[in-house]
Design a protein around this motif. Structure first.
Motif, short mmCIF file in Angstrom:
data_model
loop_
_atom_site.label_atom_id
_atom_site.label_comp_id
_atom_site.label_asym_id
_atom_site.label_seq_id
_atom_site.Cartn_x
_atom_site.Cartn_y
_atom_site.Cartn_z
N PRO A 1 0.80 -1.23 0.00
CA PRO A 1 0.00 0.00 0.00
C PRO A 1 0.83 1.28 0.00
CG PRO A 1 -0.13 -1.10 2.13
CD PRO A 1 0.56 -2.05 1.21
N ASP A 2 2.07 1.22 0.50
CA ASP A 2 2.93 2.41 0.53
C ASP A 2 4.12 2.13 -0.38
OD1 ASP A 2 4.81 4.43 1.15
OD2 ASP A 2 4.02 4.64 3.18
N VAL A 3 4.25 2.90 -1.45
CA VAL A 3 5.30 2.65 -2.44
C VAL A 3 6.70 2.86 -1.87
CG1 VAL A 3 3.81 3.20 -4.39
CG2 VAL A 3 5.12 5.04 -3.29
N ARG A 4 6.81 3.50 -0.70
CA ARG A 4 8.12 3.71 -0.09
C ARG A 4 8.59 2.50 0.71
NH1 ARG A 4 6.76 8.52 3.67
NH2 ARG A 4 5.00 7.08 3.99
N THR A 5 7.75 1.46 0.81
CA THR A 5 8.10 0.28 1.59
C THR A 5 9.35 -0.37 1.04
OG1 THR A 5 5.74 -0.08 2.01
CG2 THR A 5 7.23 -1.91 2.46
N PRO A 6 10.34 -0.63 1.87
CA PRO A 6 11.59 -1.23 1.38
C PRO A 6 11.36 -2.62 0.77
CG PRO A 6 11.85 -0.38 3.62
CD PRO A 6 10.39 -0.34 3.32
N SER A 7 12.31 -3.05 -0.06
CA SER A 7 12.26 -4.36 -0.70
C SER A 7 13.49 -5.17 -0.31
CB SER A 7 12.22 -4.20 -2.22
OG SER A 7 12.48 -5.43 -2.87
N SER A 8 13.33 -6.48 -0.31
CA SER A 8 14.47 -7.36 -0.06
C SER A 8 15.55 -7.22 -1.13
CB SER A 8 14.00 -8.82 -0.01
OG SER A 8 13.11 -9.02 1.05
N LEU A 9 15.18 -6.69 -2.28
CA LEU A 9 16.17 -6.47 -3.33
C LEU A 9 17.28 -5.53 -2.89
CD1 LEU A 9 13.82 -6.17 -6.44
CD2 LEU A 9 15.46 -8.00 -6.00
N SER A 10 16.99 -4.70 -1.89
CA SER A 10 17.99 -3.73 -1.43
C SER A 10 18.91 -4.30 -0.36
CB SER A 10 17.29 -2.49 -0.88
OG SER A 10 16.50 -2.81 0.26
N LEU A 11 18.66 -5.55 0.08
CA LEU A 11 19.51 -6.13 1.11
C LEU A 11 20.92 -6.40 0.56
CD1 LEU A 11 16.99 -8.73 2.59
CD2 LEU A 11 17.76 -6.61 3.68
N PRO A 12 21.96 -6.11 1.35
CA PRO A 12 23.32 -6.36 0.86
C PRO A 12 23.57 -7.85 0.69
CG PRO A 12 23.35 -5.77 3.19
CD PRO A 12 21.95 -5.54 2.72
N MET A 13 24.44 -8.21 -0.25
CA MET A 13 24.72 -9.62 -0.50
C MET A 13 26.02 -9.77 -1.28
SD MET A 13 22.27 -10.64 -3.75
CE MET A 13 23.37 -11.99 -4.19
N GLN A 14 26.56 -10.97 -1.25
CA GLN A 14 27.64 -11.41 -2.12
C GLN A 14 27.12 -12.58 -2.95
OE1 GLN A 14 30.74 -10.11 -2.54
NE2 GLN A 14 30.18 -8.42 -1.17
N PRO A 15 27.76 -12.89 -4.08
CA PRO A 15 27.25 -13.98 -4.93
C PRO A 15 27.13 -15.31 -4.20
CG PRO A 15 28.86 -12.67 -6.12
CD PRO A 15 28.89 -12.18 -4.71
N SER A 16 26.15 -16.09 -4.63
CA SER A 16 25.85 -17.40 -4.06
C SER A 16 26.34 -18.49 -4.99
CB SER A 16 24.33 -17.52 -3.86
OG SER A 16 23.93 -18.86 -3.81
#
Length: 719
Positions: A315-330
């Motif tokens: 409902p709120d377009v500002r809601t964070p996404s898991s896509l922004s979580l830091p990561m290294q290749p798997s």
């Protein structure tokens, strides 16, 4: 039987020596929807082994698992019409050749003895492998930090470390699974195993949580311990204990399973019915809670064997996404982020009308003004709250519509009370907020007003002993004989009482909370104005027990929890002899007589107290209405280290192992009665995959999350 000294090759011979020869065993004739037969090995019938039938002919992959009786006979009941692959799996064996069959067939299956202990151990539950992990000696605690023994100074006792391994590491990733006890080639290319482990804990979008846990333990020392473990496994070290084959009523279990969701996603848990009325949603869909992985809520129709999904709105377009979580290749998915969720749906519950309520993120964390200091909201006047990382959503399957409760407090788990307002009580997960929150769902559904429909309260102990809530001292202040005392805790598990208006909760120990405060059981009595009148009691397990996780109540108001010490535990407040308020109430140690500890089966870490176990459970659920078939009021722990569900029946353990696919790891369960007139066939316990890394399990990246239905029939051949 001594599990440390008797191999399953010996057990198979023992069974064969006392049973009829394979040629003389008569299979029970299967019905038109069953597959039956006999399993035999080189020395005769094989008792207590699993027979698996699997098909891909339906709309989603389906399998059913049963256990052989003492004569090696089996009957897989109520199979949908399809072509199946059927094979045998068991301790002391390797998988048999797969046989093609259709319902109505009678099969004589040949078990294959394991050619070596190493081959046999590949089928052991994960805890038999992760119990090889070396726990630092008691003498090394408290830790002396980076310039000392590498253990962080806040790790004051050995059980803090054990609690961290179980409740922060094992609770998300199945440590003993094949994908964890072996180091992927991508990481093994590092200069040494320490570097390989450092790199693997940075892979994927869960790296932040892993880094926090390692930092809490002392990163360098923790990585060395894990590296030593996998080095020894790679060098050929095998589990020092061996599991037993299913015995007694454990052989009566029937396990059905369906694929749903997608290989790159994971689930936290799901729901099939109403906690207080398991006839709600009979034969209806099963809903999953996909946490950080996706906004797509998987749905299974277990009657038509169809897997679909519904999308949780943002409902709120500002809601964070898991896509922004830091990561290294798997090593499994490369540099592609596989989670894309905004809603971080953690827990699902169903109300009496079949609506599904989720703890879910609907907006960014900063709270609206009505939650904060200066607001006239009754709860904000007592404890203003600035942020909430997760709120509540509700989905109505009848209309397909969503509504959202914008809670000021954090949400984690949720359960309904039996009151006129159908109050939904929630937990916060971590203790940092120091409050317990609730929603008047009757008011919310009538008005849609989030602010007026919610409230929250701090946890206040009646340490002055006058029976009412007074002015209180803070969590870090000494007890004042004229005042009450606040405890800076919050619920992880939560459950309204079935006998009165109290609410029980469970706070996490240091390994999960990263706060130097023990894990309490908490009993909260709301009073007429909960924000200002609630009073609480706290209770700690006796010596030898620690690390409470999960909570449920039986119909007698006895609280059940699981402990990181390797126990299922009950607490019966009725047994308490001393006063439950006053100065001693702040210790939590004023009712040891209320506790009973049951050791979980399985090995213990070497050097630790054998009264405990390396076994571990994520949560516990009480089968109040006998939906599984082991009786009413039976507590069932989700022992994901043992890859099983562990029930306590009349003080004895019934361990229901789910052997396929290897790596069964579940978090929460619930029960449903689809047809009360058809005995065991009309009821069952529902659960689903709960590990964040389904691809560590048998099947790898092709392995999808699964829904499991467990039923207990009168005997291993009932249909």
């Amino acid at each position: 039987m001594n599990a440390r000294s008797t191999s399953y090759l010996g057990v198979a011979a023992l069974i064969a020596a006392t049973a009829l020869g394979a040629d003389n065993v008569q299979a029970q004739k299967p019905g038109s929807a069953d597959i039956g037969g006999v399993v035999s090995g080189p020395k005769g019938p094989e008792a207590g082994v699993w027979v698996i039938a699997e098909t891909t002919d339906l709309a989603t992959k389906f399998a059913k698992v049963v256990v052989t009786d003492d004569k090696g006979r089996f009957l897989i009941p109520e199979l949908p019409k399809a072509k199946y692959s059927v094979w045998v799996r068991g301790y002391g064996l390797v998988d048999s050749r797969k046989t093609a069959a259709s319902p109505g067939a009678t099969l004589n299956l040949k078990a294959v003895p394991a050619p070596s202990e190493k081959a046999a151990a590949e089928y052991y539950p994960g805890m038999y492998w992760y119990s090889l992990l070396k726990i630092p000696e008691k003498s090394e605690f408290p830790g002396t930090g980076e310039k000392g023994n590498g253990i962080k100074e806040t790790m004051k006792q050995q059980h803090y470390w054990v609690d961290s391994v179980k409740n922060s590491c094992q609770s998300c990733h199945a440590l003993g699974s094949k994908g964890m006890r072996t180091v992927p080639e991508l990481f093994a290319k590092s200069d040494n195993s320490f570097q390989a482990w450092a790199r693997r804990t940075q892979a994927g979008q869960a790296m932040t949580n892993m880094a926090l846990t390692l930092g809490n333990m002392g990163s360098e020392r923790a990585l060395k311990q894990f590296a030593d473990w996998t080095d020894r496994v790679a060098a050929g070290e095998l589990p020092f204990a061996r599991p037993e084959r299913p015995q007694g009523v454990e052989r009566n279990v029937v396990i059905s399973m369906w694929d749903f969701s997608a290989p790159q996603y994971y689930l936290h848990d799901g729901i099939s019915s109403d906690r207080d009325n398991p006839r709600v949603n009979a034969n209806g869909p099963i809903y999953g809670a996909p946490e950080e992985s996706t906004n797509l809520i998987p749905v299974l129709d277990p009657v038509k064997h169809v897997a679909t999904h519904i999308r949780h709105p943002v409902p709120d377009v500002r809601t964070p996404s898991s896509l922004s979580l830091p990561m290294q290749p798997s090593p499994y998915w490369g540099d592609k982020p596989i989670w894309d969720g905004h809603s971080i749906i953690h827990n699902a519950m169903m109300d009496g009308q079949g609506r599904v309520w989720f703890t879910a993120r609907i907006r960014p964390a900063p709270n609206p003004d009505f939650c904060k200091k200066g607001s006239d909201h009754p709860s904000a006047k007592v404890v203003p709250l600035d942020a909430s990382p997760r709120q509540i959503s509700v989905y109505d399957p009848k209309t397909g519509k969503w509504a959202h409760v914008d809670t000021c407090f954090a949400t984690h788990h949720l359960y309904f009370a039996k009151d006129a307002n159908n109050t939904l009580w929630t937990s916060a997960g971590q203790p940092w907020s120091g409050v317990v929150g609730w929603v008047n769902t009757k008011m919310f559904l009538e008005t849609g007003d989030s602010a007026k429909s919610q409230g929250w309260t701090p946890i206040i102990l009646d340490t002055n002993g006058n029976g009412k809530r007074d002015e209180f001292v803070g969590p870090n202040d000494p007890v004042d004989p004229a005042k009450d005392k606040r405890v800076m805790a919050a619920f992880y598990g939560v459950m309204p009482s079935p006998v009165d208006d109290s609410i029980w909760g469970q706070a996490m120990d240091v390994g999960f909370s990263r706060v130097d405060q023990p894990g309490y059981l908490v009993r909260l009595v709301p009073g007429p104005n909960p924000s200002a009148t609630s009073l609480s009691e706290i209770y700690l397990p006796p010596d030898g027990g620690f690390g409470s996780r999960g909570l449920d109540l039986d119909l007698n108001d006895v609280a059940w929890t699981t402990l990181a010490s390797g126990h299922v535990a009950s607490f019966d407040r009725r047994k308490c002899k001393g006063p439950l308020n006053g100065p001693t109430a702040a210790t939590g140690k004023h009712c040891p007589e209320g506790w009973t500890l049951y050791r979980m089966p399985g090995p213990q870490f070497k050097g630790l107290d054998e009264s405990g176990s390396a076994n571990h459970a994520y949560y516990i659920w009480v089968d109040r209405y006998n939906t599984l078939g082991l009786g009413a009021n039976v507590p069932i722990a989700s022992t994901n280290g043992a890859e099983s569900l562990l029930a306590v029946v009349d003080g004895k353990m019934v361990d229901l192992r789910v052997p396929y696919p290897l790596g069964f790891f579940t978090k929460l369960v619930d029960g449903r009665i689809d047809n009360p007139d058809t005995g065991w066939k009309g009821r069952g316990l529902w659960t689903m995959s709960g590990t964040r890394t389904v691809f560590h399990n048998e099947g790898g990246t092709q392995n999808r999350p699964q829904v499991y239905k467990l039923q207990v029939r009168p005997d291993p051949l009932a249909r």
